[in-house]
Design a protein around this motif. Structure first.
Motif, PDB file in Angstrom:
ATOM      1  N   GLY A   1       0.817  -1.209   0.000  1.00 20.77           N
ATOM      2  CA  GLY A   1       0.000   0.000   0.000  1.00 20.77           C
ATOM      3  C   GLY A   1       0.852   1.260   0.000  1.00 20.77           C
ATOM      4  O   GLY A   1       0.577   2.237  -0.704  1.00 20.77           O
ATOM      5  N   GLU A   2       1.930   1.236   0.828  1.00 17.17           N
ATOM      6  CA  GLU A   2       2.834   2.390   0.865  1.00 17.17           C
ATOM      7  C   GLU A   2       3.560   2.561  -0.459  1.00 17.17           C
ATOM      8  O   GLU A   2       3.694   3.689  -0.976  1.00 17.17           O
ATOM      9  CB  GLU A   2       3.838   2.196   2.002  1.00 17.17           C
ATOM     10  N   VAL A   3       4.034   1.443  -1.022  1.00 16.81           N
ATOM     11  CA  VAL A   3       4.716   1.518  -2.320  1.00 16.81           C
ATOM     12  C   VAL A   3       3.784   2.061  -3.391  1.00 16.81           C
ATOM     13  O   VAL A   3       4.143   2.926  -4.205  1.00 16.81           O
ATOM     14  CB  VAL A   3       5.267   0.130  -2.719  1.00 16.81           C
ATOM     15  N   GLY A   4       2.533   1.529  -3.406  1.00 13.41           N
ATOM     16  CA  GLY A   4       1.572   2.012  -4.402  1.00 13.41           C
ATOM     17  C   GLY A   4       1.289   3.507  -4.264  1.00 13.41           C
ATOM     18  O   GLY A   4       1.200   4.232  -5.270  1.00 13.41           O
ATOM     19  N   TYR A   5       1.138   3.958  -3.010  1.00 15.08           N
ATOM     20  CA  TYR A   5       0.865   5.384  -2.789  1.00 15.08           C
ATOM     21  C   TYR A   5       2.022   6.250  -3.282  1.00 15.08           C
ATOM     22  O   TYR A   5       1.809   7.259  -3.976  1.00 15.08           O
ATOM     23  CB  TYR A   5       0.615   5.612  -1.291  1.00 15.08           C
ATOM     24  N   ARG A   6       3.236   5.862  -2.929  1.00 16.40           N
ATOM     25  CA  ARG A   6       4.392   6.671  -3.338  1.00 16.40           C
ATOM     26  C   ARG A   6       4.589   6.650  -4.867  1.00 16.40           C
ATOM     27  O   ARG A   6       4.905   7.671  -5.474  1.00 16.40           O
ATOM     28  CB  ARG A   6       5.651   6.153  -2.641  1.00 16.40           C
ATOM     29  N   ILE A   7       4.400   5.478  -5.477  1.00 19.35           N
ATOM     30  CA  ILE A   7       4.545   5.396  -6.947  1.00 19.35           C
ATOM     31  C   ILE A   7       3.481   6.256  -7.627  1.00 19.35           C
ATOM     32  O   ILE A   7       3.752   6.986  -8.587  1.00 19.35           O
ATOM     33  CB  ILE A   7       4.472   3.940  -7.418  1.00 19.35           C
ATOM     34  N   GLU A   8       2.231   6.175  -7.122  1.00 14.65           N
ATOM     35  CA  GLU A   8       1.166   6.980  -7.726  1.00 14.65           C
ATOM     36  C   GLU A   8       1.465   8.478  -7.599  1.00 14.65           C
ATOM     37  O   GLU A   8       1.235   9.242  -8.537  1.00 14.65           O
ATOM     38  CB  GLU A   8      -0.173   6.655  -7.057  1.00 14.65           C
ATOM     39  N   ARG A   9       1.990   8.888  -6.460  1.00 14.95           N
ATOM     40  CA  ARG A   9       2.317  10.304  -6.288  1.00 14.95           C
ATOM     41  C   ARG A   9       3.395  10.733  -7.268  1.00 14.95           C
ATOM     42  O   ARG A   9       3.307  11.811  -7.871  1.00 14.95           O
ATOM     43  CB  ARG A   9       2.780  10.553  -4.852  1.00 14.95           C
ATOM     44  N   LEU A  10       4.391   9.872  -7.473  1.00 17.70           N
ATOM     45  CA  LEU A  10       5.436  10.193  -8.440  1.00 17.70           C
ATOM     46  C   LEU A  10       4.887  10.240  -9.868  1.00 17.70           C
ATOM     47  O   LEU A  10       5.261  11.095 -10.674  1.00 17.70           O
ATOM     48  CB  LEU A  10       6.573   9.167  -8.343  1.00 17.70           C
ATOM     49  N   VAL A  11       3.985   9.294 -10.184  1.00 18.06           N
ATOM     50  CA  VAL A  11       3.381   9.270 -11.529  1.00 18.06           C
ATOM     51  C   VAL A  11       2.584  10.534 -11.778  1.00 18.06           C
ATOM     52  O   VAL A  11       2.681  11.160 -12.845  1.00 18.06           O
ATOM     53  CB  VAL A  11       2.510   8.012 -11.703  1.00 18.06           C
ATOM     54  N   ARG A  12       1.770  10.942 -10.779  1.00 20.55           N
ATOM     55  CA  ARG A  12       0.963  12.154 -10.948  1.00 20.55           C
ATOM     56  C   ARG A  12       1.856  13.393 -11.066  1.00 20.55           C
ATOM     57  O   ARG A  12       1.578  14.297 -11.863  1.00 20.55           O
ATOM     58  CB  ARG A  12       0.001  12.334  -9.772  1.00 20.55           C
ATOM     59  N   LEU A  13       2.922  13.422 -10.315  1.00 18.68           N
ATOM     60  CA  LEU A  13       3.846  14.545 -10.408  1.00 18.68           C
ATOM     61  C   LEU A  13       4.498  14.596 -11.796  1.00 18.68           C
ATOM     62  O   LEU A  13       4.623  15.672 -12.399  1.00 18.68           O
ATOM     63  CB  LEU A  13       4.920  14.430  -9.322  1.00 18.68           C
ATOM     64  N   LEU A  14       4.897  13.407 -12.281  1.00 14.56           N
ATOM     65  CA  LEU A  14       5.500  13.345 -13.611  1.00 14.56           C
ATOM     66  C   LEU A  14       4.492  13.761 -14.688  1.00 14.56           C
ATOM     67  O   LEU A  14       4.840  14.469 -15.634  1.00 14.56           O
ATOM     68  CB  LEU A  14       6.003  11.918 -13.875  1.00 14.56           C
ATOM     69  N   GLU A  15       3.235  13.341 -14.535  1.00 14.25           N
ATOM     70  CA  GLU A  15       2.210  13.729 -15.498  1.00 14.25           C
ATOM     71  C   GLU A  15       2.028  15.242 -15.527  1.00 14.25           C
ATOM     72  O   GLU A  15       1.870  15.841 -16.593  1.00 14.25           O
ATOM     73  CB  GLU A  15       0.889  13.034 -15.158  1.00 14.25           C
ATOM     74  N   ARG A  16       2.002  15.853 -14.328  1.00  9.68           N
ATOM     75  CA  ARG A  16       1.860  17.312 -14.284  1.00  9.68           C
ATOM     76  C   ARG A  16       3.040  18.011 -14.937  1.00  9.68           C
ATOM     77  O   ARG A  16       2.873  19.018 -15.642  1.00  9.68           O
ATOM     78  CB  ARG A  16       1.699  17.775 -12.835  1.00  9.68           C
ATOM     79  N   ARG A  17       4.234  17.471 -14.709  1.00  4.75           N
ATOM     80  CA  ARG A  17       5.418  18.066 -15.339  1.00  4.75           C
ATOM     81  C   ARG A  17       5.360  17.908 -16.864  1.00  4.75           C
ATOM     82  O   ARG A  17       5.692  18.849 -17.595  1.00  4.75           O
ATOM     83  CB  ARG A  17       6.683  17.412 -14.792  1.00  4.75           C
ATOM     84  N   VAL A  18       4.955  16.712 -17.313  1.00  7.12           N
ATOM     85  CA  VAL A  18       4.843  16.491 -18.755  1.00  7.12           C
ATOM     86  C   VAL A  18       3.798  17.421 -19.365  1.00  7.12           C
ATOM     87  O   VAL A  18       3.994  18.004 -20.439  1.00  7.12           O
ATOM     88  CB  VAL A  18       4.511  15.022 -19.052  1.00  7.12           C
ATOM     89  N   GLU A  19       2.666  17.574 -18.668  1.00  4.95           N
ATOM     90  CA  GLU A  19       1.618  18.460 -19.167  1.00  4.95           C
ATOM     91  C   GLU A  19       2.110  19.910 -19.224  1.00  4.95           C
ATOM     92  O   GLU A  19       1.825  20.631 -20.181  1.00  4.95           O
ATOM     93  CB  GLU A  19       0.390  18.346 -18.259  1.00  4.95           C
ATOM     94  N   THR A  20       2.871  20.301 -18.205  1.00  5.16           N
ATOM     95  CA  THR A  20       3.430  21.656 -18.208  1.00  5.16           C
ATOM     96  C   THR A  20       4.396  21.855 -19.363  1.00  5.16           C
ATOM     97  O   THR A  20       4.373  22.884 -20.055  1.00  5.16           O
ATOM     98  CB  THR A  20       4.151  21.944 -16.882  1.00  5.16           C
ATOM     99  N   GLU A  21       5.229  20.840 -19.595  1.00  8.21           N
ATOM    100  CA  GLU A  21       6.176  20.941 -20.706  1.00  8.21           C
ATOM    101  C   GLU A  21       5.450  20.956 -22.048  1.00  8.21           C
ATOM    102  O   GLU A  21       5.845  21.686 -22.963  1.00  8.21           O
ATOM    103  CB  GLU A  21       7.178  19.779 -20.654  1.00  8.21           C
ATOM    104  N   HIS A  22       4.380  20.167 -22.163  1.00 10.02           N
ATOM    105  CA  HIS A  22       3.595  20.178 -23.399  1.00 10.02           C
ATOM    106  C   HIS A  22       2.972  21.554 -23.626  1.00 10.02           C
ATOM    107  O   HIS A  22       2.933  22.054 -24.755  1.00 10.02           O
ATOM    108  CB  HIS A  22       2.507  19.105 -23.349  1.00 10.02           C
ATOM    109  N   THR A  23       2.485  22.146 -22.531  1.00 13.47           N
ATOM    110  CA  THR A  23       1.892  23.485 -22.651  1.00 13.47           C
ATOM    111  C   THR A  23       2.937  24.501 -23.094  1.00 13.47           C
ATOM    112  O   THR A  23       2.685  25.338 -23.981  1.00 13.47           O
ATOM    113  CB  THR A  23       1.285  23.914 -21.309  1.00 13.47           C
ATOM    114  N   ARG A  24       4.111  24.409 -22.494  1.00 17.03           N
ATOM    115  CA  ARG A  24       5.180  25.322 -22.888  1.00 17.03           C
ATOM    116  C   ARG A  24       5.601  25.091 -24.340  1.00 17.03           C
ATOM    117  O   ARG A  24       5.844  26.046 -25.084  1.00 17.03           O
ATOM    118  CB  ARG A  24       6.385  25.141 -21.968  1.00 17.03           C
ATOM    119  N   LEU A  25       5.669  23.811 -24.734  1.00 15.78           N
ATOM    120  CA  LEU A  25       6.025  23.507 -26.116  1.00 15.78           C
ATOM    121  C   LEU A  25       4.976  24.041 -27.084  1.00 15.78           C
ATOM    122  O   LEU A  25       5.304  24.623 -28.123  1.00 15.78           O
ATOM    123  CB  LEU A  25       6.185  22.001 -26.289  1.00 15.78           C
ATOM    124  N   ASP A  26       3.694  23.860 -26.728  1.00 14.05           N
ATOM    125  CA  ASP A  26       2.627  24.375 -27.588  1.00 14.05           C
ATOM    126  C   ASP A  26       2.695  25.892 -27.694  1.00 14.05           C
ATOM    127  O   ASP A  26       2.492  26.460 -28.777  1.00 14.05           O
ATOM    128  CB  ASP A  26       1.264  23.951 -27.047  1.00 14.05           C
TER     129      ASP A  26
END
Length: 452
Positions: A78-103
């Protein structure tokens, strides 16, 4: 290592509980030791199975799209899943931000007036804006990942790209010979290339016009200077009779006047191009302009033409009086010069239905062929160069007229046929035309005021 101890304790607890349960069951069958062993083994296996099942659920979530939340299990997974999900969501937000900047970056390049194209190390098109696509005849979407030399086959561009000497830009005709394109390449990254393109058709046209203008001015001034120089040498080296001397001085005066007229027209053009547009609150009576031009036209004609002016009573134009006078005088003087003796020159003002004003100069002269009409307002353009010089023209008059019309928000219309005369119309917008009080009306008003 904080996660290891709880997992070991949980495994030992499962084995202990399994051993106790196995001992109780084994005692019933009189095999307590065997029951304890089997129970402990079963407890350990159960704990391992549950732990593996939780791990498998997390792995299944990781292999998917991670659109849903991670498995909410207790303990280690459960702890591993929570931490991995938080990292995934953070990475998604960063990717979305970079996509916005690229656009935003690509949108900014798309708005550029110049063409921009990105090539990879194999000269394949990674991206290009719409301007570059127009310059090279490409489709921004369909032609991606295509080798640029397979699509742009201009030999100059292909050689420039293959030579990899990008110190200076190269120019070549655009697709369909629609103009001239200037291309500059810059390298970046690992063998990638930034291709910058610019349409320089208008610049080349302006440069050509500038060169032609300088050449024409030089030619126009050199001709009378050569004549003057020859006359001066003649007067200095040859004994001339009084009649010959007067003739030479008369010719010298004509050439001097020709140069003065040319320089005056050049200064007028420079002033028109370099000064702000005339104010729209200075009203000039058209009749006053007509009176001045009429006197000059009669002097130029010397009684050889029938000249008439009409329709200007009680009409005013908003603008610069000197510019308007120059434009009308150029049109009327041209009509007199190119109309044979006994011909007619009619100058008329007409109010249009939309409130605009129309000044027409019509003559019964030699007329102009249709192919010459589009170029009449070019500087130094002459339908018949020798005739223009004979009549005293500089080749700048209609260019001045066009500039004056544009500066007053109007336009110049030309209609002519060989042998049927010509018609030149200056059309002024309604905002710069109004009806005023005529001179006769003003006089009657003054009489009424005095009588009162």
């Amino acid at each position: 290592m904080g996660w290891l101890l709880p997992r070991l304790l949980a495994a030992l607890l499962a084995m202990l509980v399994g051993g106790v349960v196995g001992m109780l069951i084994g005692s019933f069958w009189h095999w307590p030791a065997l029951g304890t062993l089997l129970g402990a083994l079963a407890g350990g296996l159960l704990h391992t199975f549950v732990d593996a099942w939780r791990g498998r659920r997390l792995m299944h979530w990781l292999r998917g799209q991670q659109e849903n939340p991670a498995p909410r299990d207790a303990g280690f997974w459960g702890e591993v899943g929570y931490r991995i999900e938080r990292l995934v969501r953070l990475l998604e937000r960063r990717v979305e931000t970079e996509h916005t900047r690229l656009d935003q970056f690509l949108s900014a390049i798309e708005a550029s007036p110049n063409g921009v194209m990105l090539l990879d190390a194999n000269d394949q098109i990674e991206w290009c804006n719409s301007v570059a696509a127009d310059h090279f005849g490409l489709d921004p979407q369909r032609d991606r990942r295509q080798r640029v030399t397979n699509l742009v086959r201009a030999p100059v561009f292909v050689a420039y790209l293959q030579d990899e000497e990008f110190d200076e830009a190269v120019s070549f005709p655009g697709p369909g010979s629609r103009g001239t394109i200037s291309v500059l390449i810059r390298t970046y990254g690992e063998g990638m290339k930034l291709v910058l393109s610019q349409d320089i058709t208008e610049r080349e046209r302006n440069d050509a016009m500038r060169r032609d203008f300088v050449a024409n001015v030089s030619h126009e001034i050199r001709t009378p200077l050569t004549v003057l120089s020859g006359f001066i040498e003649t007067m200095g080296n040859l004994p001339l009779t009084e009649v010959e001397r007067r003739r030479v001085l008369e010719l010298m005066s004509q050439q001097t006047l020709r140069m003065q007229t040319l320089v005056g027209d050049l200064l007028t053009l420079a002033q028109l191009e370099g000064s702000p547009r005339p104010a729209a609150d200075r009203w000039v009576p058209v009749q006053r302009l007509f009176n001045q031009v009429h006197a000059d036209a009669e002097a130029l004609s010397a009684g050889r033409h029938a000249i008439s002016f009409s329709g200007a009573e009680a009409v005013q134009i908003a603008g610069a009086e000197a510019e308007l006078l120059s434009a009308i005088a150029n049109l009327v003087n041209n009509a007199v010069r190119y109309t044979p003796s006994s011909g007619r020159v009619d100058v008329a003002w007409t109010m249009r239905g939309d409130g605009a004003g129309e000044l027409e100069v019509r003559d019964s002269g030699i007329g102009i062929a249709r192919e010459h009409l589009p170029r009449l307002t070019e500087r130094f353009y002459r339908v018949d160069g020798s005739r223009s010089r004979d009549t005293g023209g500089t080749g700048l008059g209609l260019s001045i007229v066009k500039h004056v019309a544009q500066r007053h928000g109007g336009e110049l219309e030309v209609r002519s046929e060989p042998g049927k005369g010509s018609s030149f119309k200056l059309i002024f917008p309604a905002a710069r035309v109004r009806r005023g009080e005529s001179a006769a009306d003003a006089g009657r008003s003054a009489e009424r005021v005095n009588a009162a």
